[in-house]
Design an enzyme around this catalytic site. Structure first.
Site, PDB file in Angstrom:
ATOM      1  N   GLY A   1       9.144 -10.097   5.425  1.00 45.89           N
ATOM      2  CA  GLY A   1       9.898  -9.486   4.750  1.00 45.89           C
ATOM      3  C   GLY A   1      11.014 -10.590   4.123  1.00 45.89           C
ATOM      4  N   GLU A   2      11.602 -10.661   3.630  1.00 46.48           N
ATOM      5  CA  GLU A   2      12.573 -10.936   2.980  1.00 46.48           C
ATOM      6  C   GLU A   2      14.398 -11.606   4.610  1.00 46.48           C
ATOM      7  OE1 GLU A   2      13.076  -9.382  -0.248  1.00 46.48           O
ATOM      8  OE2 GLU A   2      12.258 -10.069  -1.077  1.00 46.48           O
TER       9      GLU A   2
ATOM     10  N   GLY B   1       3.900 -10.950  10.436  1.00 48.54           N
ATOM     11  CA  GLY B   1       4.315 -10.107   8.505  1.00 48.54           C
ATOM     12  C   GLY B   1       5.763 -11.019   8.414  1.00 48.54           C
TER      13      GLY B   1
END
Lengths: 331, 139
Positions: free
Chosen positions: B95-96, B93
């Site tokens: 996210g930021e 993944g």
């Protein structure tokens, strides 16, 4: 927002009459940028709004041999994008362009810009009863005062939020005010009042008076002007400090100078101390630095450990940079 | 970065963000996530601050006017680089994550450019001017 009556007068006389009738319950509205913010935050809750936009011909902008005249409804975009203003009244175009965002400049008017209320976060907090709202203390004295005044402060330490006012003052503008007793013209410098003289307003306008014209004399040959606004961020921010400078040069010598600071005092702050350093001298980076130092020589903080002490060096440098930029030099 | 030593203003000029996001399935989404993280990192580094008043116990800047976040004029040039190493077996993944190192990278870039040590975020003109003055005294 509290409900209000909306009145659309069709000439200045009836606008003044409507304001007189409404008295303290009334407010004049033009672009509404500042006023609606206050109303939404319940800082002010007028019962009657008198719409100046329904009066024709107040958005006229004229440039003649004697100078520039602006109706109060001329928008900041009109000023910022006008090529002749940019060329001859440079500081004014730069100041108008530095205000808010494009959307705000499209709606905000020059009259409204001069009549803005303080942005102080205590004043703008509905739940804080500060000195300017009839309370008994200025919270900025010992509170969060990083954006507050270093010159002319006390008993309230607000700063005047206008960018256009310092530029217009540097360009020696005057304004025409129309009220129930007729028309009077005052130099813009005499328009603003310090909190020590009147805690409840920042200018001399009575509730039933309207700015009906702003006049700027045509600068002589050899005149240059510049407005420098130092802000934390470039996209929509108020001045931390700023300087509008107007210079009349004869060769490299300064014949005449006017310097007006923004973001550091409760009114646009004319610095005669800085002007005195310049007059009759050859403009050099060293002289510009000395003028900057003179501008802040009398700086006074809300308290000795105030969070706005950084504005002293910042303002000194703003004056220096603005002068050199106006004269086409670098630091 | 560019640092104006007279006004204390910092302009982030370019951010290169290298990110291990596994095998990148959608390059546009990858770039958007990385850019978003970088923007938040710039906010943390230079702008965002919650001012609490000791006198009133209230936050004095609970609005988008005084709680400052980066706007269009504060945007740097972005270069996001996916780190797809050969042994990557799957999709992970993103996210930021660039929120995390960006503020520190900007701080170090200011140090590299000017010699000014900053220890507090956001690095406002007031703090940058103070750090520059301290650096000057030290030399």
């Amino acid at each position: 927002m509290k409900a209000f009556e909306y009145v659309n007068p069709t000439d200045i006389k009836s606008a003044v009459n409507e304001l007189t009738r409404a008295g303290a319950r009334g407010k004049l509205i033009a672009g509404g940028i500042d006023l609606l913010g206050e109303m939404k935050d319940y800082i002010r809750t007028p019962d009657v709004l008198v719409n100046l936009k329904s009066v024709p011909n107040l958005n006229r902008l004229q440039i003649g041999t004697k100078g520039l005249t602006l109706g109060p409804l001329v928008t900041l975009t009109d000023i910022a994008e006008h090529p002749q203003i940019r060329q001859t009244y440079t500081a004014l175009a730069e100041a108008a362009e530095s205000v808010g965002t494009p959307q705000i400049r499209n709606v905000g008017t020059i009259g409204g810009n001069l009549c803005q209320r303080p942005r102080c976060w205590y004043y703008r907090d509905e739940h804080v009863l500060c000195l300017k709202k009839g309370g008994d203390r200025c919270y900025a004295v010992n509170g969060e005062n990083q954006y507050h005044a270093i010159l002319g402060g006390g008993p309230s330490w607000i700063v005047h939020p206008s960018d256009c006012a310092p530029a217009l003052m540097a360009l020696n503008a005057s304004i025409e005010i129309t009220g129930p007793k007729g028309v009077r013209t005052v130099p813009l410098e005499k328009f603003f009042v310090l909190p020590m003289d009147n805690i409840f307003q920042e200018n001399i306008l009575q509730p039933n008076e309207i700015i009906t014209r702003i006049s700027v004399p045509r600068p002589p040959i050899g005149a240059k002007s510049h407005y420098l606004k130092i802000r934390h961020k470039e996209s929509f921010d108020w001045a931390l400090s700023g300087a509008a400078v107007y210079l009349v040069m004869r060769g490299a010598a300064v014949q005449d100078a006017r310097i007006v600071l923004s973001g550091v005092a409760p009114i646009p702050w004319r610095s005669r101390e800085a002007e005195a350093v310049l007059k009759g001298k050859m403009l050099t980076p060293v002289l510009a630095e000395r003028a900057g130092a003179a501008a802040v020589a009398k700086a006074k903080l809300p308290n000795p450990n105030a969070h706005n002490a950084y504005k002293i060096p910042l303002t000194r440098n703003a004056v220096q940079l603005a002068l050199l930029h106006a004269a086409g030099m670098t630091a | 970065v560019e640092v104006d030593t007279l006004t204390g203003r910092v302009k982030v000029v370019k951010v290169v963000a290298l990110q291990d996001g596994g095998i990148i399935l959608n390059p546009l989404t990858f770039t958007s996530q990385i850019n978003g993280g970088v923007i938040q990192g710039i906010g943390m580094a230079l702008f965002e601050d919650r001012h609490m008043c000791q006198l009133t116990g209230r936050m004095v800047n609970p609005n988008m006017e005084e709680y400052k976040i980066p706007g269009p004029m504060e945007m740097p040039e972005f270069l996001s680089v996916p780190f797809e190493h050969p042994s990557a077996t799957g999709v992970t993944g993103i996210g930021e994550p660039p929120v995390i190192p960006t503020a520190a990278a900007i701080r170090n870039a200011i140090l590299n450019a000017t010699g000014a040590y900053l220890y507090e975020a956001p690095m406002t003109p007031a703090r940058v001017l103070a750090a520059l003055a301290a650096a000057k005294r030290r030399t």
